[in-house]
Design a protein around this motif. Structure first.
Motif, PDB file in Angstrom:
ATOM      1  N   ALA A  81       0.836  -1.207   0.000  1.00  0.00           N
ATOM      2  CA  ALA A  81       0.000   0.000   0.000  1.00  0.00           C
ATOM      3  C   ALA A  81       0.870   1.256   0.000  1.00  0.00           C
ATOM      4  CB  ALA A  81      -0.922  -0.006   1.219  1.00  0.00           C
ATOM      5  N   THR A  82       1.935   1.247   0.791  1.00  0.00           N
ATOM      6  CA  THR A  82       2.865   2.384   0.832  1.00  0.00           C
ATOM      7  C   THR A  82       3.462   2.632  -0.547  1.00  0.00           C
ATOM      8  OG1 THR A  82       3.394   1.974   3.154  1.00  0.00           O
ATOM      9  CG2 THR A  82       5.002   3.238   1.885  1.00  0.00           C
ATOM     10  N   HIS A  83       3.850   1.555  -1.225  1.00  0.00           N
ATOM     11  CA  HIS A  83       4.403   1.665  -2.581  1.00  0.00           C
ATOM     12  C   HIS A  83       3.375   2.309  -3.513  1.00  0.00           C
ATOM     13  CE1 HIS A  83       7.480  -0.497  -5.398  1.00  0.00           C
ATOM     14  NE2 HIS A  83       7.187   0.714  -5.826  1.00  0.00           N
ATOM     15  N   ASP A  84       2.111   1.866  -3.385  1.00  0.00           N
ATOM     16  CA  ASP A  84       1.038   2.435  -4.216  1.00  0.00           C
ATOM     17  C   ASP A  84       0.851   3.926  -3.936  1.00  0.00           C
ATOM     18  OD1 ASP A  84       0.526  -0.013  -5.394  1.00  0.00           O
ATOM     19  OD2 ASP A  84      -1.096  -0.540  -4.013  1.00  0.00           O
ATOM     20  N   TYR A  85       0.880   4.306  -2.667  1.00  0.00           N
ATOM     21  CA  TYR A  85       0.684   5.710  -2.309  1.00  0.00           C
ATOM     22  C   TYR A  85       1.747   6.590  -2.963  1.00  0.00           C
ATOM     23  CZ  TYR A  85      -3.063   5.441   1.208  1.00  0.00           C
ATOM     24  OH  TYR A  85      -4.271   5.303   1.852  1.00  0.00           O
ATOM     25  N   TYR A  86       2.997   6.182  -2.905  1.00  0.00           N
ATOM     26  CA  TYR A  86       4.070   6.979  -3.506  1.00  0.00           C
ATOM     27  C   TYR A  86       3.988   6.968  -5.028  1.00  0.00           C
ATOM     28  CZ  TYR A  86       6.712   7.890   0.794  1.00  0.00           C
ATOM     29  OH  TYR A  86       7.109   8.366   2.017  1.00  0.00           O
ATOM     30  N   CYS A  87       3.765   5.778  -5.599  1.00  0.00           N
ATOM     31  CA  CYS A  87       3.733   5.648  -7.056  1.00  0.00           C
ATOM     32  C   CYS A  87       2.572   6.417  -7.672  1.00  0.00           C
ATOM     33  CB  CYS A  87       3.655   4.156  -7.419  1.00  0.00           C
ATOM     34  SG  CYS A  87       3.489   3.830  -9.178  1.00  0.00           S
ATOM     35  N   TYR A  88       1.366   6.243  -7.117  1.00  0.00           N
ATOM     36  CA  TYR A  88       0.176   6.860  -7.699  1.00  0.00           C
ATOM     37  C   TYR A  88       0.199   8.387  -7.622  1.00  0.00           C
ATOM     38  CZ  TYR A  88      -1.855   2.143  -7.558  1.00  0.00           C
ATOM     39  OH  TYR A  88      -2.110   0.798  -7.724  1.00  0.00           O
ATOM     40  N   ARG A  89       0.926   8.924  -6.673  1.00  0.00           N
ATOM     41  CA  ARG A  89       1.016  10.382  -6.535  1.00  0.00           C
ATOM     42  C   ARG A  89       2.085  11.005  -7.423  1.00  0.00           C
ATOM     43  NH1 ARG A  89      -1.502   8.469  -2.427  1.00  0.00           N
ATOM     44  NH2 ARG A  89      -2.807   9.726  -1.016  1.00  0.00           N
ATOM     45  N   ASN A  90       2.876  10.152  -8.076  1.00  0.00           N
ATOM     46  CA  ASN A  90       3.996  10.684  -8.863  1.00  0.00           C
ATOM     47  C   ASN A  90       4.047  10.184 -10.301  1.00  0.00           C
ATOM     48  OD1 ASN A  90       5.933  12.224  -6.863  1.00  0.00           O
ATOM     49  ND2 ASN A  90       5.226  10.400  -5.755  1.00  0.00           N
ATOM     50  N   GLN A  91       3.171   9.231 -10.656  1.00  0.00           N
ATOM     51  CA  GLN A  91       3.217   8.653 -11.993  1.00  0.00           C
ATOM     52  C   GLN A  91       1.843   8.641 -12.640  1.00  0.00           C
ATOM     53  OE1 GLN A  91       6.046   7.896 -13.457  1.00  0.00           O
ATOM     54  NE2 GLN A  91       7.265   8.243 -11.594  1.00  0.00           N
ATOM     55  N   PRO A 100      15.123   9.965   1.680  1.00  0.00           N
ATOM     56  CA  PRO A 100      14.686  10.501   0.372  1.00  0.00           C
ATOM     57  C   PRO A 100      14.981   9.563  -0.795  1.00  0.00           C
ATOM     58  CG  PRO A 100      16.547  11.767   1.266  1.00  0.00           C
ATOM     59  CD  PRO A 100      16.060  10.878   2.352  1.00  0.00           C
ATOM     60  N   LYS A 101      16.025   8.765  -0.681  1.00  0.00           N
ATOM     61  CA  LYS A 101      16.341   7.804  -1.744  1.00  0.00           C
ATOM     62  C   LYS A 101      15.253   6.735  -1.813  1.00  0.00           C
ATOM     63  CE  LYS A 101      21.340   8.397  -1.254  1.00  0.00           C
ATOM     64  NZ  LYS A 101      22.625   7.752  -0.883  1.00  0.00           N
ATOM     65  N   MET A 102      14.843   6.246  -0.658  1.00  0.00           N
ATOM     66  CA  MET A 102      13.788   5.222  -0.621  1.00  0.00           C
ATOM     67  C   MET A 102      12.479   5.786  -1.165  1.00  0.00           C
ATOM     68  SD  MET A 102      13.162   2.091   0.102  1.00  0.00           S
ATOM     69  CE  MET A 102      11.867   0.942   0.555  1.00  0.00           C
ATOM     70  N   GLU A 103      12.150   7.010  -0.775  1.00  0.00           N
ATOM     71  CA  GLU A 103      10.920   7.631  -1.265  1.00  0.00           C
ATOM     72  C   GLU A 103      10.958   7.823  -2.778  1.00  0.00           C
ATOM     73  OE1 GLU A 103       9.329  10.181   2.546  1.00  0.00           O
ATOM     74  OE2 GLU A 103      10.870  11.107   1.302  1.00  0.00           O
ATOM     75  N   LYS A 104      12.114   8.156  -3.306  1.00  0.00           N
ATOM     76  CA  LYS A 104      12.244   8.318  -4.761  1.00  0.00           C
ATOM     77  C   LYS A 104      12.094   6.971  -5.464  1.00  0.00           C
ATOM     78  CE  LYS A 104      15.192  10.327  -8.357  1.00  0.00           C
ATOM     79  NZ  LYS A 104      16.475  10.998  -8.665  1.00  0.00           N
ATOM     80  N   ILE A 105      12.697   5.918  -4.892  1.00  0.00           N
ATOM     81  CA  ILE A 105      12.591   4.569  -5.460  1.00  0.00           C
ATOM     82  C   ILE A 105      11.127   4.161  -5.580  1.00  0.00           C
ATOM     83  CG2 ILE A 105      12.938   2.122  -4.874  1.00  0.00           C
ATOM     84  CD1 ILE A 105      15.743   2.970  -3.821  1.00  0.00           C
ATOM     85  N   LEU A 106      10.354   4.394  -4.520  1.00  0.00           N
ATOM     86  CA  LEU A 106       8.938   4.001  -4.525  1.00  0.00           C
ATOM     87  C   LEU A 106       8.096   4.898  -5.435  1.00  0.00           C
ATOM     88  CD1 LEU A 106       8.363   3.213  -0.728  1.00  0.00           C
ATOM     89  CD2 LEU A 106       9.093   1.675  -2.565  1.00  0.00           C
ATOM     90  N   SER A 107       8.566   6.107  -5.703  1.00  0.00           N
ATOM     91  CA  SER A 107       7.813   7.058  -6.523  1.00  0.00           C
ATOM     92  C   SER A 107       7.974   6.817  -8.019  1.00  0.00           C
ATOM     93  CB  SER A 107       8.261   8.493  -6.209  1.00  0.00           C
ATOM     94  OG  SER A 107       8.011   8.814  -4.862  1.00  0.00           O
ATOM     95  N   MET A 108       8.949   6.006  -8.401  1.00  0.00           N
ATOM     96  CA  MET A 108       9.293   5.853  -9.819  1.00  0.00           C
ATOM     97  C   MET A 108       8.327   4.972 -10.596  1.00  0.00           C
ATOM     98  SD  MET A 108      11.906   7.696 -10.723  1.00  0.00           S
ATOM     99  CE  MET A 108      11.100   8.961  -9.762  1.00  0.00           C
ATOM    100  N   GLY A 109       7.625   4.064  -9.892  1.00  0.00           N
ATOM    101  CA  GLY A 109       6.746   3.149 -10.614  1.00  0.00           C
ATOM    102  C   GLY A 109       7.536   2.376 -11.648  1.00  0.00           C
ATOM    103  N   SER A 110       7.000   2.305 -12.874  1.00  0.00           N
ATOM    104  CA  SER A 110       7.717   1.651 -13.975  1.00  0.00           C
ATOM    105  C   SER A 110       8.247   2.675 -14.973  1.00  0.00           C
ATOM    106  CB  SER A 110       6.802   0.655 -14.681  1.00  0.00           C
ATOM    107  OG  SER A 110       5.624   1.307 -15.143  1.00  0.00           O
TER     108      SER A 110
END
Length: 368
Positions: free
Chosen positions: A161-171, A318-328
């Motif tokens: 869910a955390t991964h989805d939250y970061y990804c969906y807000r940035n991709q 911040p590196k971890m947050e960026k990793i999760l924000s990248m999606g595909s």
């Protein structure tokens, strides 16, 4: 099974794939060199897993583990039970220990009541996290029964869910489908955060042993046993190419060879386990070859990330947050570079192995 494998080799020839694995490499946005180096790293570290299995046999007061003992709980282990409220508190605190902002998704999931955790008649078995792109959130299915495994499952699914939250807000929605090899990033990371919290708050050495065995059992099974399944698939396709007829005994021979490569002589197997390969459902799914190595990749990738977190502390957030924000939107290789890693090399995968060995050394320390 033989027909499915024969058919897949025909498909590979028609589609001009260079190997039976290439289709899965394309799906996971990775390459053969990376996966070959992953397998080499695992093979070079089977001794670490076997060291753990011998230690577990000692903890179980057995001369050797039976195949039914590999994932068995320790004798005399305390009954570690949790209410759902206690589990909620532990998972939130585990995620917040990394960074308070990082725990936002977990808190929001509980607040929205997006977790169906109540066991009830007719409810589907298992656990799953389903993302909802338009809602920028997710839903978790689980049957929470208060056991340690249930606590870990909750932490794991809330990582998705955390991964989805970061990804969906940035991709965009087109870049939100994450390859399997990195789809477990936040979920396994969440398990590690929970493990550190449980070890820190454990009241006795026996509680620490239970937690460490839980993590070593699960990760060991993924890293070594699941790699065996990939080796098995490779050996079967090579046998077919050589024109070898695959009857039941021959297939079993190939399975036992790779199983024993991982387990060595540390386990006593039932005779029926010669056919263990036959109960793996993924082998029978159409156009879904080599389902296995993405889980190994994910486990060791996140273990390497956790080693980096242990080294850098809050500077890693911040590196971890960026990793999760990248999606595909970028490849897994580029995702690794965010943390300063080159995932194509064997040396990278050895870093993840160090995290597994760290847990083993902790267990050895309190067992002496």
């Amino acid at each position: 099974f033989r027909n499915i494998c024969n058919d897949w080799l025909s498909v590979c020839e028609w589609r001009k794939y260079s190997s039976p694995m290439e289709a899965s490499l394309i799906t996971n946005d990775t390459d053969q060199q990376t996966i070959d180096n992953l397998f080499r790293a695992v093979e070079e570290n089977v001794g670490t897993y076997q060291r753990y299995l011998r230690l577990k046999a000692k903890l179980m007061r057995l001369p050797k583990l039976g195949c039914h003992d590999i994932l068995a709980p320790l004798p005399d282990a305390p009954d570690m039970k949790f209410t759902f409220e206690q589990a909620k508190d532990l998972v939130i605190r585990a995620y917040a220990s990394f960074d308070e902002g990082y725990a936002f998704a977990v808190k929001d999931m509980f607040q929205r009541r997006h977790i169906d955790a109540t066991p009830r008649y007719g409810k589907q078995h298992g656990a799953f996290c389903a993302g909802w792109y338009n809602g920028k959130t997710a839903y978790v299915l689980q049957s929470f029964n208060g056991r340690l495994n249930d606590l870990y499952t909750l932490a794991h699914e809330l990582g998705h869910a955390t991964h989805d939250y970061y990804c969906y807000r940035n991709q965009t929605i087109l870049n939100s489908r994450v390859p399997m090899v990195v789809a477990e990033t936040a979920s396994i990371f969440g398990e590690l955060l929970l493990t550190d919290l449980l070890l820190k708050e454990a009241k006795t050495d026996m509680e620490k042993k239970v937690v460490l065995c839980r993590i070593l059992d699960g990760a060991g099974r993924v890293i070594f046993s699941v790699t065996s399944r990939a080796w098995f698939e490779q050996s079967i396709y090579e046998a077919i190419k050589r024109g070898e007829y695959l009857n039941h005994e021959t297939i079993c021979k190939y399975w036992v060879a790779v199983r024993d490569k991982a387990y060595g002589d540390t386990v006593e197997w039932f005779n029926e386990m010669l056919s263990e390969w036959s109960i793996t459902p993924h082998y029978y799914m159409a156009n879904f070859r080599f389902y296995n190595y993405p889980y190994v990749y994910a486990q060791l990738f996140v273990y390497a990330l956790y080693q980096k977190y242990m080294e850098e502390g809050k500077a890693f957030v911040p590196k971890m947050e960026k990793i999760l924000s990248m999606g595909s939107s970028i490849s897994p290789v580029e995702i690794g570079k965010i943390a300063g890693f080159d995932v194509t090399t064997k040396e990278f995968w050895q870093i993840g192995m160090k995290q597994y060995e760290h847990f083993l050394k902790e267990l050895e320390k309190i067992t002496q």
